[in-house]
Design a protein around this motif. Structure first.
Motif, PDB file in Angstrom:
ATOM      1  N   VAL A  74      -1.420   5.203  -3.947  1.00 58.20           N
ATOM      2  CA  VAL A  74      -1.760   5.186  -5.373  1.00 58.20           C
ATOM      3  C   VAL A  74      -0.569   5.663  -6.204  1.00 58.20           C
ATOM      4  N   ARG A  78       1.601   3.762  -9.069  1.00 58.94           N
ATOM      5  CA  ARG A  78       1.896   4.347 -10.384  1.00 58.94           C
ATOM      6  C   ARG A  78       3.403   4.366 -10.646  1.00 58.94           C
ATOM      7  N   LEU A 112      -4.006   6.479 -13.496  1.00 60.91           N
ATOM      8  CA  LEU A 112      -3.823   6.643 -12.054  1.00 60.91           C
ATOM      9  C   LEU A 112      -3.373   8.046 -11.685  1.00 60.91           C
ATOM     10  N   VAL A 115      -6.143   9.755 -10.306  1.00 60.62           N
ATOM     11  CA  VAL A 115      -6.764   9.121  -9.148  1.00 60.62           C
ATOM     12  C   VAL A 115      -6.162   9.603  -7.839  1.00 60.62           C
ATOM     13  N   ASP A 116      -4.831   9.707  -7.773  1.00 58.05           N
ATOM     14  CA  ASP A 116      -4.198  10.007  -6.483  1.00 58.05           C
ATOM     15  C   ASP A 116      -4.601  11.365  -5.932  1.00 58.05           C
ATOM     16  N   GLN A 118      -7.494  12.891  -6.454  1.00 56.46           N
ATOM     17  CA  GLN A 118      -8.865  12.755  -5.963  1.00 56.46           C
ATOM     18  C   GLN A 118      -8.881  12.069  -4.604  1.00 56.46           C
ATOM     19  N   VAL A 119      -8.076  11.026  -4.467  1.00 55.61           N
ATOM     20  CA  VAL A 119      -8.014  10.303  -3.191  1.00 55.61           C
ATOM     21  C   VAL A 119      -7.495  11.209  -2.088  1.00 55.61           C
ATOM     22  N   ARG A 257      -1.736  17.574  -9.358  1.00 57.65           N
ATOM     23  CA  ARG A 257      -2.781  16.605  -9.067  1.00 57.65           C
ATOM     24  C   ARG A 257      -4.113  17.163  -9.545  1.00 57.65           C
TER      25      ARG A 257
END
Length: 258
Positions: A74, A78, A112, A115-116, A118-119, A257
């Motif tokens: 991710v 980005r 994004l 997002v990274d 969370q992933v 993050r």
């Protein structure tokens, strides 16, 4: 063990090569749809080569070896968008930039950013390399956006993008600045505000006085955040009675993050 290490190295090279290919494809699309010129092309290609070289080096130096992971995928996506933004901003020095395209790429890149992390947490793939990769992508996007906004609001806006890099340079001379900091929601919020405010200023949806005020307040909050962290690190140094030397990857002043 040797076979496993060789396989992981091959995977890493495939991932970084895929990232470079995606970046080249995005530049082609920008050339066809937004009329990306020679300056933008050269800047975009330089960004691609630099990202590929730095990421490949970081992956080979990472220990213990680990798969690239979905969260880093991710972040790599980005970073590809950041490369497109960089190319468009560079092109804007010689012509009018396609504001809608610039805003769209920046918006997706900022989304994004949430997002990274969370992933990484949900897949159990958090790592110091991933945190550093995420932080560097964020910092460079803020730097590029500040360059673009500075063209309309003035050179003072560059302080937003340059502050993190000045801090890193200062930490080389003052090792205690590399000390650990506790997680901070205020730090995360201030970091997120920089990208949002610069995006709004880039979109040109605010009257000029309002844009000046918004960017000025964003800069003031960033100065406050850095000042608070520097004070905290100084107090920690005094309590410990000796300079703290910690890996720079532990330091995430600009973006964490979330």
């Amino acid at each position: 063990m040797a076979l496993s290490s060789a396989f992981e190295t091959r995977v890493w090279r495939t991932e970084t090569a895929a990232g470079a290919g995606a970046q080249a494809l995005l530049l082609l699309l920008l050339g066809a749809s937004a009329g990306l010129g020679a300056v933008g092309w050269l800047t975009g290609l330089a960004f691609t080569a630099g990202t590929w070289a730095l990421l490949t080096r970081a992956l080979h130096r990472s220990w213990p070896p680990r798969p690239f992971g979905p969260a880093n995928g991710v972040t790599l996506a980005r970073t590809t968008l950041v490369g497109g933004v960089t190319a468009l901003v560079a092109d804007s020095f010689v012509g009018a930039p396609p504001v809608a395209t610039l805003v769209a790429l920046t918006t997706v890149a900022l989304v994004l950013d949430a997002v990274d992390g969370q992933v990484a947490r949900r897949t159990g793939t958090e790592s110091s390399l991933g945190a550093r990769f995420d932080m560097e992508a964020d910092a460079f996007l803020i730097l590029v956006l500040s360059v673009h906004v500075a063209m309309s609001l003035g050179a003072w806006v560059l302080l937003i993008g340059a502050m993190r890099y000045v801090f890193v340079a200062a930490a080389r001379a003052l090792p205690w600045l590399n000390g650990p900091l506790p997680p901070s929601m205020a730090r995360k919020t201030v970091a997120a505000v920089q990208g949002i405010v610069l995006l709004v200023a880039t979109a040109g949806i605010l009257p000029l006085p309002a844009a000046y005020a918004a960017v000025g307040m964003a800069l003031a909050s960033l100065v406050w955040s850095f000042g608070r962290d520097i004070r905290g690190l100084w107090c920690l140094r005094v309590r410990e009675g000796a300079p703290l030397v910690r890996p720079a990857v532990d330091r995430a002043v600009t973006h964490e993050r979330v």
